[in-house]
Design a protein around this motif. Structure first.
Motif, mmCIF file in Angstrom:
data_model
loop_
_atom_site.group_PDB
_atom_site.id
_atom_site.type_symbol
_atom_site.label_atom_id
_atom_site.label_comp_id
_atom_site.label_asym_id
_atom_site.label_seq_id
_atom_site.Cartn_x
_atom_site.Cartn_y
_atom_site.Cartn_z
ATOM 1 N N SER A 122 49.040 80.361 52.828
ATOM 2 C CA SER A 122 49.085 78.965 53.269
ATOM 3 C C SER A 122 47.707 78.448 53.667
ATOM 4 O O SER A 122 47.482 77.246 53.702
ATOM 5 C CB SER A 122 50.057 78.809 54.436
ATOM 6 O OG SER A 122 49.658 79.637 55.507
ATOM 7 N N SER A 123 46.782 79.329 53.979
ATOM 8 C CA SER A 123 45.445 78.918 54.378
ATOM 9 C C SER A 123 44.402 79.779 53.664
ATOM 10 O O SER A 123 44.501 81.008 53.665
ATOM 11 C CB SER A 123 45.295 79.066 55.892
ATOM 12 O OG SER A 123 43.990 78.735 56.284
ATOM 13 N N PHE A 124 43.448 79.119 53.044
ATOM 14 C CA PHE A 124 42.325 79.805 52.405
ATOM 15 C C PHE A 124 41.189 78.799 52.273
ATOM 16 O O PHE A 124 41.382 77.598 52.413
ATOM 17 C CB PHE A 124 42.711 80.401 51.049
ATOM 18 C CG PHE A 124 43.228 79.383 50.055
ATOM 19 C CD1 PHE A 124 42.358 78.720 49.211
ATOM 20 C CD2 PHE A 124 44.584 79.097 49.974
ATOM 21 C CE1 PHE A 124 42.825 77.785 48.305
ATOM 22 C CE2 PHE A 124 45.063 78.166 49.069
ATOM 23 C CZ PHE A 124 44.177 77.512 48.227
ATOM 24 N N ASP A 125 40.012 79.297 52.001
ATOM 25 C CA ASP A 125 38.823 78.458 51.877
ATOM 26 C C ASP A 125 38.573 78.086 50.422
ATOM 27 O O ASP A 125 39.006 78.791 49.505
ATOM 28 C CB ASP A 125 37.589 79.188 52.412
ATOM 29 C CG ASP A 125 37.674 79.468 53.897
ATOM 30 O OD1 ASP A 125 38.246 78.631 54.615
ATOM 31 O OD2 ASP A 125 37.192 80.524 54.324
ATOM 32 N N VAL A 126 37.891 76.983 50.221
ATOM 33 C CA VAL A 126 37.398 76.615 48.907
ATOM 34 C C VAL A 126 35.903 76.344 49.020
ATOM 35 O O VAL A 126 35.413 75.935 50.066
ATOM 36 C CB VAL A 126 38.125 75.391 48.307
ATOM 37 C CG1 VAL A 126 39.578 75.686 48.058
ATOM 38 C CG2 VAL A 126 37.952 74.164 49.160
ATOM 39 N N GLU A 127 35.219 76.603 47.945
ATOM 40 C CA GLU A 127 33.765 76.392 47.914
ATOM 41 C C GLU A 127 33.431 75.581 46.661
ATOM 42 O O GLU A 127 33.915 75.901 45.574
ATOM 43 C CB GLU A 127 33.071 77.752 47.858
ATOM 44 C CG GLU A 127 31.588 77.719 47.665
ATOM 45 C CD GLU A 127 31.023 79.133 47.485
ATOM 46 O OE1 GLU A 127 29.944 79.222 46.895
ATOM 47 O OE2 GLU A 127 31.650 80.115 47.912
ATOM 48 N N ARG A 128 32.652 74.531 46.838
ATOM 49 C CA ARG A 128 32.224 73.736 45.692
ATOM 50 C C ARG A 128 31.112 74.486 44.972
ATOM 51 O O ARG A 128 30.168 74.972 45.592
ATOM 52 C CB ARG A 128 31.750 72.356 46.113
ATOM 53 C CG ARG A 128 31.421 71.504 44.899
ATOM 54 C CD ARG A 128 31.204 70.075 45.242
ATOM 55 N NE ARG A 128 30.771 69.373 44.041
ATOM 56 C CZ ARG A 128 31.251 68.208 43.650
ATOM 57 N NH1 ARG A 128 32.157 67.598 44.374
ATOM 58 N NH2 ARG A 128 30.806 67.640 42.568
ATOM 59 N N LEU A 129 31.215 74.579 43.668
ATOM 60 C CA LEU A 129 30.192 75.217 42.869
ATOM 61 C C LEU A 129 29.202 74.153 42.429
ATOM 62 O O LEU A 129 29.562 73.184 41.785
ATOM 63 C CB LEU A 129 30.824 75.887 41.641
ATOM 64 C CG LEU A 129 31.852 76.968 41.947
ATOM 65 C CD1 LEU A 129 32.525 77.444 40.679
ATOM 66 C CD2 LEU A 129 31.198 78.128 42.677
ATOM 67 N N ASP A 130 27.962 74.321 42.810
ATOM 68 C CA ASP A 130 26.931 73.345 42.441
ATOM 69 C C ASP A 130 25.924 73.955 41.511
ATOM 70 O O ASP A 130 25.566 75.044 41.556
ATOM 71 C CB ASP A 130 26.211 72.806 43.679
ATOM 72 C CG ASP A 130 27.143 71.937 44.516
ATOM 73 O OD1 ASP A 130 27.899 71.155 43.942
ATOM 74 O OD2 ASP A 130 27.087 72.069 45.748
#
Length: 93
Positions: free
Chosen positions: A85-93
């Motif tokens: 239900s909870s996890f992180d996301v990271e934008r790929l630049d």
């Protein structure tokens, strides 16, 4: 890499496979490399970007295109059925 370049790279990989210059495994690697490069360098000027899941095994390395971290979380959860239900996301630049 833009869409046209990605398609050209896939076409070149298929052409080499059809000509007998590459086997299926090598062709798969080339196609996957083109797709990963396209996804991780995605920029189309619309505000969309590539995001990757982080912090939980079920979502680790799941990459989606989204307009925000919240939308990315939803899309990643849709593609990773065992997503917590909870996890992180990271934008790929």
């Amino acid at each position: 890499m833009d869409r046209i370049s990605a398609i050209r790279n896939v076409e070149e990989a298929l052409r080499a496979f059809e000509a007998g210059e590459a086997d299926l495994a090598a062709t798969e690697e080339r196609v996957l490399a083109a797709l990963r490069t396209y996804a991780t360098e995605f920029e189309d000027g619309s505000g969309l970007g590539a995001y990757v899941g982080r912090g939980a095994e079920a979502v680790e390395d799941v990459v989606v295109i989204a307009s925000s971290p919240a939308e990315a979380r939803d899309r990643i959860a849709d593609h990773a059925p065992a997503a917590p239900s909870s996890f992180d996301v990271e934008r790929l630049d």
